[in-house]
Design a protein around this motif. Structure first.
Motif, PDB file in Angstrom:
ATOM      1  N   ASP A   3     -13.658 -23.510  -2.582  1.00 17.54           N
ATOM      2  CA  ASP A   3     -14.897 -23.536  -3.357  1.00 17.54           C
ATOM      3  C   ASP A   3     -14.767 -24.477  -4.552  1.00 17.54           C
ATOM      4  N   LYS A   4     -13.782 -25.359  -4.448  1.00 17.23           N
ATOM      5  CA  LYS A   4     -13.646 -26.380  -5.491  1.00 17.23           C
ATOM      6  C   LYS A   4     -14.836 -27.335  -5.434  1.00 17.23           C
ATOM      7  N   LYS A   5     -15.149 -27.935  -6.570  1.00 20.07           N
ATOM      8  CA  LYS A   5     -16.198 -28.955  -6.571  1.00 20.07           C
ATOM      9  C   LYS A   5     -15.717 -30.197  -5.832  1.00 20.07           C
ATOM     10  N   VAL A   6     -16.682 -30.897  -5.263  1.00 21.90           N
ATOM     11  CA  VAL A   6     -16.345 -32.054  -4.433  1.00 21.90           C
ATOM     12  C   VAL A   6     -16.523 -33.369  -5.213  1.00 21.90           C
ATOM     13  N   ILE A   7     -15.502 -34.203  -5.089  1.00 19.70           N
ATOM     14  CA  ILE A   7     -15.539 -35.534  -5.705  1.00 19.70           C
ATOM     15  C   ILE A   7     -15.437 -36.565  -4.602  1.00 19.70           C
ATOM     16  N   LEU A   8     -16.225 -37.610  -4.712  1.00 20.22           N
ATOM     17  CA  LEU A   8     -16.121 -38.667  -3.719  1.00 20.22           C
ATOM     18  C   LEU A   8     -16.271 -40.022  -4.387  1.00 20.22           C
ATOM     19  N   SER A   9     -15.429 -40.957  -3.960  1.00 18.96           N
ATOM     20  CA  SER A   9     -15.631 -42.326  -4.421  1.00 18.96           C
ATOM     21  C   SER A   9     -15.067 -43.307  -3.411  1.00 18.96           C
ATOM     22  N   GLY A  10     -15.369 -44.569  -3.614  1.00 10.63           N
ATOM     23  CA  GLY A  10     -14.901 -45.571  -2.673  1.00 10.63           C
ATOM     24  C   GLY A  10     -14.680 -46.907  -3.335  1.00 10.63           C
ATOM     25  N   ILE A  11     -13.800 -47.672  -2.741  1.00  9.31           N
ATOM     26  CA  ILE A  11     -13.573 -49.049  -3.196  1.00  9.31           C
ATOM     27  C   ILE A  11     -13.651 -49.961  -1.978  1.00  9.31           C
ATOM     28  N   GLN A  12     -14.253 -51.111  -2.158  1.00 14.26           N
ATOM     29  CA  GLN A  12     -14.371 -52.066  -1.061  1.00 14.26           C
ATOM     30  C   GLN A  12     -13.042 -52.761  -0.796  1.00 14.26           C
ATOM     31  N   PRO A  13     -12.714 -52.963   0.483  1.00 13.72           N
ATOM     32  CA  PRO A  13     -11.493 -53.709   0.796  1.00 13.72           C
ATOM     33  C   PRO A  13     -11.774 -55.199   0.843  1.00 13.72           C
ATOM     34  N   SER A  14     -12.530 -55.685  -0.128  1.00 13.51           N
ATOM     35  CA  SER A  14     -12.949 -57.086  -0.059  1.00 13.51           C
ATOM     36  C   SER A  14     -12.014 -57.980  -0.844  1.00 13.51           C
ATOM     37  N   GLY A  15     -10.945 -57.415  -1.364  1.00  9.28           N
ATOM     38  CA  GLY A  15      -9.982 -58.239  -2.081  1.00  9.28           C
ATOM     39  C   GLY A  15      -8.879 -57.337  -2.565  1.00  9.28           C
ATOM     40  N   ALA A  16      -7.884 -57.905  -3.190  1.00  8.67           N
ATOM     41  CA  ALA A  16      -6.763 -57.103  -3.664  1.00  8.67           C
ATOM     42  C   ALA A  16      -7.227 -56.218  -4.820  1.00  8.67           C
ATOM     43  N   LEU A  17      -6.586 -55.071  -4.994  1.00 10.08           N
ATOM     44  CA  LEU A  17      -6.904 -54.208  -6.131  1.00 10.08           C
ATOM     45  C   LEU A  17      -6.419 -54.877  -7.412  1.00 10.08           C
ATOM     46  N   THR A  18      -7.184 -54.675  -8.471  1.00  7.54           N
ATOM     47  CA  THR A  18      -6.853 -55.300  -9.753  1.00  7.54           C
ATOM     48  C   THR A  18      -6.366 -54.251 -10.757  1.00  7.54           C
ATOM     49  N   LEU A  19      -5.879 -54.749 -11.865  1.00  5.83           N
ATOM     50  CA  LEU A  19      -5.516 -53.840 -12.959  1.00  5.83           C
ATOM     51  C   LEU A  19      -6.737 -53.007 -13.350  1.00  5.83           C
ATOM     52  N   GLY A  20      -7.912 -53.626 -13.253  1.00 10.47           N
ATOM     53  CA  GLY A  20      -9.159 -52.914 -13.545  1.00 10.47           C
ATOM     54  C   GLY A  20      -9.413 -51.785 -12.563  1.00 10.47           C
TER      55      GLY A  20
END
Ligand code: TRP
Length: 333
Positions: A3-20
């Motif tokens: 019954d935990k709250k649900v979190i969802l997010s996504g990142i595009q694989p359109s380039g390398a991940l940055t420090l940001g």
């Protein structure tokens, strides 16, 4: 089901991940793992709204997953998956397209930005991108969606679509809230500190990648844009470069802005930039090493994607079945 709250997010694989990506997103995701039921996906279907090299798209999700895990995202505690592995995203997106208005999509700043920058490929997918994003979120009945400030408009549209749908069919979708972290939310470009740090910006040397080598990171910080004063002081409007570096230094070291101002009182920008560069190297080095190790074991990563997709599909299909039934589609027997 928890019954935990649900979190969802996504990142595009359109380039390398940055420090940001790390400081603004993934670092916060890690902190949420215990308290929430978290779904983090790699949104390859969103990525193809701008042209991708297939050979690159085949590799990037593995690199991204290795980096997620190296950043501390535990695949046992979080559901990590690839969007295209869960067909319900495309299926719900189609339905939601029919409950999303042309006018609403026309007002999206990301669409206006991206279509302005890429006049030769203003495709329908780029236009209906927010309906797919709404499907991503609503399928999991997400409570909170951690995103950068630039995505707030898409979350608001998601809510509007959900309210519209619920208004016709009853309570089908939970209304999600954007969850925008205050510190580290917007790491800016080192060369153009009024723009978000992003791989796609053409600014040379403004973007630090998670997998950059220590000597490259230090060099880029040495070259970072500052201002004509000599004092390390937080003032986003008048000193965007220094303020951005302070923000980065603050998230790396846990020090507050006042403490940082004191630390560099009387010292020049050269010293400060050197220290920020070192702090970022200290932060990224172990992540880079761990990610490189993980990346060598493709079967392990494939297995995480497989389990993630299975878990995600189970939840997503429940919502999709309900939606199909509500709109009047005949159940397949
Ligand atoms: N549009 C988001 C971005 O560009 C990525 C994204 C796709 C997303 N689907 C999502 C973010 C669902 C949060 C929830 O950053």
């Amino acid at each position: 089901m928890s019954d935990k709250k649900v979190i969802l997010s996504g990142i595009q694989p359109s380039g390398a991940l940055t420090l940001g990506s790390y400081l603004g997103a993934i670092k916060n995701w890690v902190k949420l793992s215990d308290e929430y039921d978290c779904y983090y996906m790699i949104v390859d279907m969103h990525a193809i709204t701008s042209r991708q090299e297939a050979s690159v798209l085949r590799k990037t999700p593995f690199e991204q997953l290795a980096q997620y895990i190296a950043c501390g995202l535990d695949p046992e505690k979080n559901t990590l998956f690839i969007q295209s592995h869960v067909p319900a995203h495309a299926q719900l997106a189609w339905v939601l397209n029919c409950y999303t208005m042309f006018g609403e999509l026309s007002r999206m700043t990301q669409f206006k930005d991206k279509s302005g920058k890429n006049v030769n490929n203003i495709n329908a997918g780029l236009f209906t991108y927010p309906a797919l994003q709404a499907a991503d979120i609503l399928l999991y009945q997400a409570d909170l969606v951690p995103v950068g400030a630039d995505q707030k408009q898409h979350i608001e549209l998601t809510r509007d679509i959900a309210v519209r749908f619920n208004g016709i069919y009853g309570d089908v979708f939970k209304l999600p809230e954007p969850y925008i972290p205050t510190v580290g939310a917007r790491i800016m470009d080192l060369q153009a500190p009024t723009n978000k740090m992003s791989k796609s910006e053409i600014n040379d040397g403004g973007c630090i990648l998670m997998m950059d080598k220590p000597e490259d990171i230090k060099r880029l910080f040495k070259r970072a844009v500052t201002d004509s004063e000599t004092c390390v002081r937080y003032d986003v409007d008048n000193k965007p470069g220094i303020s951005n570096l302070m923000q980065i230094y603050s998230v790396c070291t846990g020090k507050g802005f006042e403490e940082i101002e004191k630390e560099f009182d009387g010292k020049g920008y050269g010293d400060f930039k050197l220290r920020v560069g070192e702090a970022v190297v200290e932060l990224l080095q172990p992540i880079r090493e761990e990610a490189t190790k993980l990346l060598a074991d493709k079967a392990y990563l494939e297995n995480i994607f497989k389990n993630g997709a299975e878990k995600a599909s189970y939840v997503a299909n429940k919502t999709l079945r309900k939606v199909y039934k509500k709109v009047g589609f005949i159940e397949k027997t």
